[in-house]
Design an enzyme around this catalytic site. Structure first.
Site, PDB file in Angstrom:
ATOM      1  N   ARG A 202       0.852  -1.190   0.000  1.00  0.00           N
ATOM      2  CA  ARG A 202       0.000   0.000   0.000  1.00  0.00           C
ATOM      3  C   ARG A 202       0.889   1.241   0.000  1.00  0.00           C
ATOM      4  NH1 ARG A 202      -3.213  -2.811  -1.618  1.00  0.00           N
ATOM      5  NH2 ARG A 202      -5.294  -3.362  -0.851  1.00  0.00           N
TER       6      ARG A 202
ATOM      7  N   ASP B 295       5.281  -0.526  -6.554  1.00  0.00           N
ATOM      8  CA  ASP B 295       4.134  -0.854  -7.402  1.00  0.00           C
ATOM      9  C   ASP B 295       2.897  -0.107  -6.922  1.00  0.00           C
ATOM     10  OD1 ASP B 295       2.868  -2.412  -9.528  1.00  0.00           O
ATOM     11  OD2 ASP B 295       1.881  -3.548  -7.931  1.00  0.00           O
TER      12      ASP B 295
ATOM     13  N   GLU C 174      -1.803   7.493  -5.701  1.00  0.00           N
ATOM     14  CA  GLU C 174      -1.981   6.798  -6.973  1.00  0.00           C
ATOM     15  C   GLU C 174      -3.383   6.917  -7.555  1.00  0.00           C
ATOM     16  OE1 GLU C 174      -3.093   2.218  -6.328  1.00  0.00           O
ATOM     17  OE2 GLU C 174      -1.124   2.712  -5.519  1.00  0.00           O
TER      18      GLU C 174
ATOM     19  N   HIS D 144       0.696  -0.520 -10.049  1.00  0.00           N
ATOM     20  CA  HIS D 144      -0.170  -1.394  -9.248  1.00  0.00           C
ATOM     21  C   HIS D 144      -0.590  -2.629 -10.049  1.00  0.00           C
ATOM     22  CE1 HIS D 144      -2.841  -1.148  -5.463  1.00  0.00           C
ATOM     23  NE2 HIS D 144      -2.707  -2.414  -5.816  1.00  0.00           N
TER      24      HIS D 144
END
Length: 334
Positions: free
Chosen positions: A237, A261, A266, A298
């Site tokens: 996260r 990632d 985001e 992600h």
């Protein structure tokens, strides 16, 4: 039963429709897909629906939940493990059924974690671009042998365990930290306090849920405790990491590499094509200037097997909601 699916991408539609048709045709589920993320401005799209199906960047705070409740929505099913985007106290007060997908192919995220580590360490992304341009020089591509290095796994749940298995198999010394230690981890490495893990690890990989306790767990102080030149990897996260502090650590050369990632802000960027636009997130743009930083959008969960598991669990959660039966994946405030 009608279900409004928010943040729906073509692959979500394909996996949910296929699962619905193959195993749940008799249950009468009808999915209505929306590209938009769920927030106060888009909640009205769930009119006449019994449930909403949401993803990591959909917002389900108290005002949104109240708006959904007024429309007759009574269930929230998440296509993800994390539920930090749901106000559980408000959901409980309003009587919502909230369920998640607690584990879907943990190996998928673990393998992506390894891909990030290997790519950044051996700089295969830069080598690929060089060779395509006819440049076969090796200068600037020097990596390190992972065998024998120490890797710290912060969070030894299912994904952390899968990551530990891979790295243990590669000959790494594996350290783990988790407030709820896993007995399975003992066969792979040593459980140590977080400060010791940070100080000893050549690579620190985060596999934690985002809670009030873990928000910005990687901050200026924890970065200072890390071994100089170490690599930080986050496939969990974005909010676990204080990005401003990470940028300062990169600028000072104390942090050797960063692979992420996920990103704290985001929701305004990921799962969209922004290639023809000016990205006005100055923090993200600053991150992208570092040659020792690798960012993916992600995609750690993004395998065919994981999408199938997500769809199957989501449909199963809806069956429990429709039947009013006990659901093992239900999320409550407690």
């Amino acid at each position: 039963m009608k279900i409004a699916v928010f943040s729906a991408r073509p692959y979500d539609r394909r996996s949910l429709d296929a699962c619905n048709q193959q195993g749940y045709a008799a249950d009468g589920f009808e999915f209505i897909y929306f590209d938009a993320t769920l927030d106060a401005h888009t909640a009205a799209l769930a009119q006449d629906c019994d449930a909403v199906c949401v993803f990591v960047n959909d917002r389900l705070d108290a005002p949104v939940l109240q708006a959904l409740h007024a429309l007759g929505v009574r269930a929230v099913v998440l296509r993800c493990a994390g539920f930090n985007n749901v106000d559980l106290a408000a959901a409980e007060q309003l009587g919502f059924f909230v369920a998640r997908v607690p584990a879907y192919s943990p190996e998928a995220v673990a393998e992506h974690t390894l891909a990030l580590i290997m790519t950044l360490n051996r700089q295969t992304h830069r080598a690929y671009n060089r060779v395509r341009e006819g440049n076969f020089m090796l200068d600037g591509l020097l990596g390190r042998t992972l065998h024998g290095k120490t890797v710290g796994i912060v969070g030894t749940g299912k994904i952390g365990l899968a990551t530990a298995r891979i790295l243990h198999g590669m000959g790494c010394t594996v350290l783990g930290h988790d407030p709820y230690p896993s007995p399975e981890f003992d066969a792979l490495g040593s459980t140590v306090p977080l400060d010791e893990l940070l100080a000893r690890s050549d690579i620190v990989s985060l596999h934690c849920p985002l809670t009030t306790q873990t928000q910005h767990m990687i901050d200026e102080a924890s970065l200072a405790r890390m071994k100089p030149g170490a690599m930080l990897v986050n496939t969990s996260r974005g909010g676990l990491v204080d990005t401003d502090a990470v940028i300062r650590a990169l600028k000072s050369h104390h942090l050797g590499h960063l692979a992420i990632d996920v990103y704290e802000q985001e929701s305004a960027l990921f799962f969209q094509d922004r290639s023809g636009e000016i990205i006005d997130d100055d923090v993200f743009q600053r991150l992208m200037t570092f040659p020792n930083v690798l960012v993916t959008g992600h995609q750690g969960f993004f395998t065919a097997e994981a999408l199938q598991e997500i769809a199957e669990t989501t449909l199963g959660n809806l069956v429990h909601f429709a039947a009013g039966s006990e659901c093992p994946n239900r999320v409550t405030k407690a």
